[in-house]
Design a protein around this motif. Structure first.
Motif, PDB file in Angstrom:
ATOM      1  N   TYR A  71      21.619  -5.877 116.724  1.00  0.00           N
ATOM      2  CA  TYR A  71      20.373  -6.638 116.832  1.00  0.00           C
ATOM      3  C   TYR A  71      20.421  -7.460 118.116  1.00  0.00           C
ATOM      4  O   TYR A  71      21.355  -8.240 118.337  1.00  0.00           O
ATOM      5  N   THR A  85       7.852  -4.290 123.847  1.00  0.00           N
ATOM      6  CA  THR A  85       8.503  -4.350 122.541  1.00  0.00           C
ATOM      7  C   THR A  85       7.993  -5.584 121.813  1.00  0.00           C
ATOM      8  O   THR A  85       7.237  -6.379 122.359  1.00  0.00           O
ATOM      9  N   ALA A  86       8.451  -5.756 120.584  1.00  0.00           N
ATOM     10  CA  ALA A  86       7.998  -6.887 119.768  1.00  0.00           C
ATOM     11  C   ALA A  86       8.730  -8.180 120.107  1.00  0.00           C
ATOM     12  O   ALA A  86       8.505  -9.193 119.479  1.00  0.00           O
ATOM     13  N   ALA A 108      14.284   0.190 117.799  1.00  0.00           N
ATOM     14  CA  ALA A 108      12.946  -0.199 117.358  1.00  0.00           C
ATOM     15  C   ALA A 108      12.714  -1.647 117.751  1.00  0.00           C
ATOM     16  O   ALA A 108      13.614  -2.483 117.622  1.00  0.00           O
ATOM     17  N   VAL A 110      11.429  -5.282 117.119  1.00  0.00           N
ATOM     18  CA  VAL A 110      11.254  -6.094 115.921  1.00  0.00           C
ATOM     19  C   VAL A 110      10.830  -7.508 116.319  1.00  0.00           C
ATOM     20  O   VAL A 110      10.998  -7.913 117.468  1.00  0.00           O
ATOM     21  N   LYS A 111      10.296  -8.244 115.343  1.00  0.00           N
ATOM     22  CA  LYS A 111       9.784  -9.591 115.617  1.00  0.00           C
ATOM     23  C   LYS A 111      10.804 -10.681 115.330  1.00  0.00           C
ATOM     24  O   LYS A 111      10.520 -11.856 115.565  1.00  0.00           O
ATOM     25  N   ASP A 115      12.634  -9.054 110.163  1.00  0.00           N
ATOM     26  CA  ASP A 115      11.582  -8.036 110.258  1.00  0.00           C
ATOM     27  C   ASP A 115      12.035  -6.784 109.522  1.00  0.00           C
ATOM     28  O   ASP A 115      13.124  -6.262 109.771  1.00  0.00           O
ATOM     29  N   THR A 116      11.220  -6.295 108.603  1.00  0.00           N
ATOM     30  CA  THR A 116      11.584  -5.091 107.837  1.00  0.00           C
ATOM     31  C   THR A 116      10.981  -3.821 108.432  1.00  0.00           C
ATOM     32  O   THR A 116      11.025  -2.765 107.807  1.00  0.00           O
ATOM     33  N   GLY A 117      10.449  -3.905 109.645  1.00  0.00           N
ATOM     34  CA  GLY A 117       9.818  -2.751 110.281  1.00  0.00           C
ATOM     35  C   GLY A 117      10.669  -1.494 110.349  1.00  0.00           C
ATOM     36  O   GLY A 117      10.169  -0.393 110.134  1.00  0.00           O
ATOM     37  N   PRO A 118      11.982  -1.597 110.646  1.00  0.00           N
ATOM     38  CA  PRO A 118      12.791  -0.375 110.746  1.00  0.00           C
ATOM     39  C   PRO A 118      13.083   0.312 109.417  1.00  0.00           C
ATOM     40  O   PRO A 118      13.587   1.439 109.402  1.00  0.00           O
ATOM     41  N   GLN A 137      18.037   3.854 108.181  1.00  0.00           N
ATOM     42  CA  GLN A 137      17.832   2.422 107.979  1.00  0.00           C
ATOM     43  C   GLN A 137      16.974   2.315 106.719  1.00  0.00           C
ATOM     44  O   GLN A 137      15.751   2.332 106.783  1.00  0.00           O
TER      45      GLN A 137
END
Length: 198
Positions: A71, A85-86, A108, A110-111, A115-118, A137
């Motif tokens: 991360y 990107t975020a 990916a 992410v914010k 962040d649960t986006g992935p 993931q």
């Protein structure tokens, strides 16, 4: 995920049916997940350091490999210059025979660390020796996953999470001669939470 993945599971149904894990041993691939560090507060300031966890490593068809989940609180300056990107980045980085196959691997935007986006991203990375690494993931309730093969013993993986974040992953090595037949995911009490046929 973007970039290094060479094969992706088809359809949203596959992603919805699956969730997340890190690896155990099999007859054809030996790997040991690294022990996780104790959880620490996650900083997201401009000087925040990346946080990483080894998802799995071992020897596959005679070649060393490893996968690391990282991360980046701040997107590195040399990551795809010009690409929006975020604000933060989470990546699965694959190394083969001691060499990283892509500086930022499957990434990916992410914010932030929660962040649960992935979640729900699954793919397969083909190594130079013809073997594959199945990477995922998964959803937060996935604790283990078992890959079944038509011509080999099954391989089970356990999820690895970067402490202080929502980022979880697992990897299952797939020898070049193996034929994948199904993937089953389980929660901490070994209740089925996902099934996918290949």
């Amino acid at each position: 995920m973007t970039r290094a993945r060479t094969k992706l599971l088809a359809g949203a149904a596959a992603a919805a049916a699956l969730a997340g894990l890190a690896l155990s041993t099999s007859a054809s691939a030996d790997s040991t997940p690294a022990p996780g560090p104790t959880a620490a507060p996650v900083s997201s300031g401009p000087d925040a350091a990346p946080l990483s966890q080894v998802v799995g490593s071992g020897v596959l068809d005679g070649a060393d490999w490893s996968v690391t989940l990282t991360y980046y609180p701040v997107v590195p300056a040399d990551y795809a210059p010009g690409e929006r990107t975020a604000g933060s980045l989470v990546c699965l980085r694959t190394a083969f025979e001691g060499r990283v196959t892509s500086p930022y691997g499957d990434c990916a935007g992410v914010k932030g660390p929660t962040d649960t986006g992935p979640i729900g991203m699954y793919g397969q990375h083909t190594l130079p020796n013809g073997a594959d690494l199945f990477v995922a993931q998964p959803a937060a309730n996935v604790a283990t996953a078992t890959m079944s093969f038509g011509n080999a013993a099954p391989t089970t993986a356990t999820t690895v999470t970067i402490p202080g974040t929502a980022f979880t992953a697992y990897v299952i090595p797939v020898p070049a001669a193996s034929h994948q037949s199904a993937l089953d995911e389980y929660d901490t009490e070994h209740h089925p939470v996902g099934h996918q046929k290949f």
